[in-house]
Design an enzyme around this catalytic site. Structure first.
Site, short mmCIF file in Angstrom:
data_model
loop_
_atom_site.label_atom_id
_atom_site.label_comp_id
_atom_site.label_asym_id
_atom_site.label_seq_id
_atom_site.Cartn_x
_atom_site.Cartn_y
_atom_site.Cartn_z
CD GLN A 1 -2.67 1.28 2.52
OE1 GLN A 1 -2.12 1.70 3.52
NE2 GLN A 1 -3.94 0.89 2.49
CE1 TYR B 1 -2.32 8.61 8.05
CE2 TYR B 1 -3.65 6.80 7.21
CZ TYR B 1 -2.91 7.37 8.23
OH TYR B 1 -2.79 6.73 9.44
NE ARG C 1 -8.33 -0.12 3.37
CZ ARG C 1 -8.25 -0.13 4.70
NH1 ARG C 1 -7.54 0.77 5.34
NH2 ARG C 1 -8.87 -1.07 5.38
N GLY D 1 -8.22 -7.85 9.45
CA GLY D 1 -7.09 -7.14 10.04
C GLY D 1 -6.58 -7.80 11.31
NE ARG D 2 -9.58 -5.17 15.57
CZ ARG D 2 -10.63 -4.95 16.38
NH1 ARG D 2 -10.42 -4.68 17.65
NH2 ARG D 2 -11.85 -5.00 15.90
#
Length: 363
Positions: free
Chosen positions: A99, A180, A227, A314-315
């Site tokens: 990414q 971002y 994304r 993810g986690r």
């Protein structure tokens, strides 16, 4: 017959053996100069059974760094470090995109080199804290990018993507989400420009579109993902009309033959609208499920029925390097370490022993 998480599919020209993607998660394990380390190679290789690994946010230029320990991809040393990661994942039978993420106003002078200062669409400080080596600090007032500097940012993304291909990556994901730089250009409260890069809807989506097209021209659209996180307020962003903004963005890029679109679920009708107008693969990052449901399996299966092609976990991957096999055989899952998250990052978790023969590593 209904689609399952363990069916194969394609992303651009890439065939993946299952529909479980490993979501990009900041781990802060790079060297001081941003070069990926051996620990990163081990970490990603352990998780190579994912249909697709999307490696953590990586800055395409020095000014875009997100924090201490964040990896870069704008120097030859960075390319070499990422080549070890790519080789390790491929040797383990996996597939990996990296990414590319520019922090924008969420960078901080304390960890930017050579006297660099955070940049953004406008000189408006984020109402947020930034993680630094000295702890959390208030975001500083950024410098507004000039037109020429914006063109340099576009080229930085394209050149970073070229380095990713030279490192042996299967592709790149462009990060236009989670507060971002590209997301900052999309959001009305961070982008107060009145030139060709802000003001109108077309101008606000322009940077994301031009970055995507420059990267696609450099490495091929079949190697490029995007994304987005419509309405996400991370980093102090406020989007007045995310339905309008993201419908326009997705429609603009719908004919560009990208490998995939990676959507952070909004929980609104916009999710299904995006699925309806996006012609190629959709990777969905479901909203957090029930307490303790770190794998989001119920949400994942529901999204496969709604037309998602892959689901990003993810986690669950942090505590279970062999998450895919555990889900496949119904094995118990390791619990997450008792550390809280901050922001959108996943630092602070510990890797646990795995079900198979993969060794554990320390976070």
């Amino acid at each position: 017959m209904s689609t399952t998480l363990f069916d194969s599919t394609t992303l651009g020209a890439l065939t993946v053996p299952n529909r479980i993607a490993m979501a990009p998660m900041t781990r802060s394990r790079a060297a001081v100069d941003g070069t990926p380390t051996e620990l990163m190679s081990t970490y990603y290789a352990q998780r190579a059974t994912a249909g697709l690994i999307i490696a953590e946010g990586t800055h395409p230029t020095a000014a875009g760094r997100i924090g201490p320990g964040a990896p870069g991809l704008h120097q030859d040393a960075h390319r070499l470090g990422w080549s070890y990661v790519a080789n390790a994942v491929h040797d383990a039978g996996g597939r990996i995109f990296v990414q590319l993420m520019h922090a924008g106003r969420l960078a901080h002078p304390s960890f930017l080199p050579d006297g660099l200062h955070p940049v953004a669409p406008s000189d408006i400080a984020a109402r947020a804290e930034v993680y630094t080596a000295g702890g959390r600090k208030a975001a500083v007032r950024p410098q507004a990018l000039t037109h020429e500097q914006i063109l340099d940012v576009i080229d930085d993304f394209a050149q970073s993507a070229v380095r990713a291909m030279a490192a042996g990556m299967d592709g790149v994901e462009i990060h236009a989400a989670n507060g971002y730089l590209l997301h900052q250009f999309l959001a009305e409260n961070a982008n107060l420009r009145t030139d060709g890069w802000g003001g109108s809807l077309d101008a606000r989506i322009r940077l994301t579109v031009e970055v995507i097209r420059a990267v696609a021209a450099a490495i091929g659209p079949h190697r490029v993902g995007l994304r987005i996180s419509p309405g996400n307020q991370f980093g102090g962003l406020v989007e007045q009309a995310p339905d309008t903004t993201y419908t326009a963005l997705v429609q603009e890029l719908a004919q560009d033959d990208l490998a995939y679109l990676h959507l952070v679920e909004t929980g609104t009708n916009l999710d299904d609208r995006i699925r309806a107008v996006w012609p190629s693969a959709l990777v969905i990052a479901p909203m957090v499920g029930r307490p303790g449901d770190v794998t989001k399996v119920h949400a994942a299966n529901a999204w496969l029925r709604r037309g998602a092609d892959l689901v990003a976990f993810g986690r669950g991957f942090l505590a279970n390097a062999d998450l895919v096999e555990r889900l496949r055989v119904g094995a118990p899952l390791n619990a997450l370490a008792p550390h809280g998250l901050y922001g959108g990052d996943h630092r602070g978790y510990t890797d646990y022993p795995t079900l198979g023969q993969l060794p554990a590593v320390d976070a």
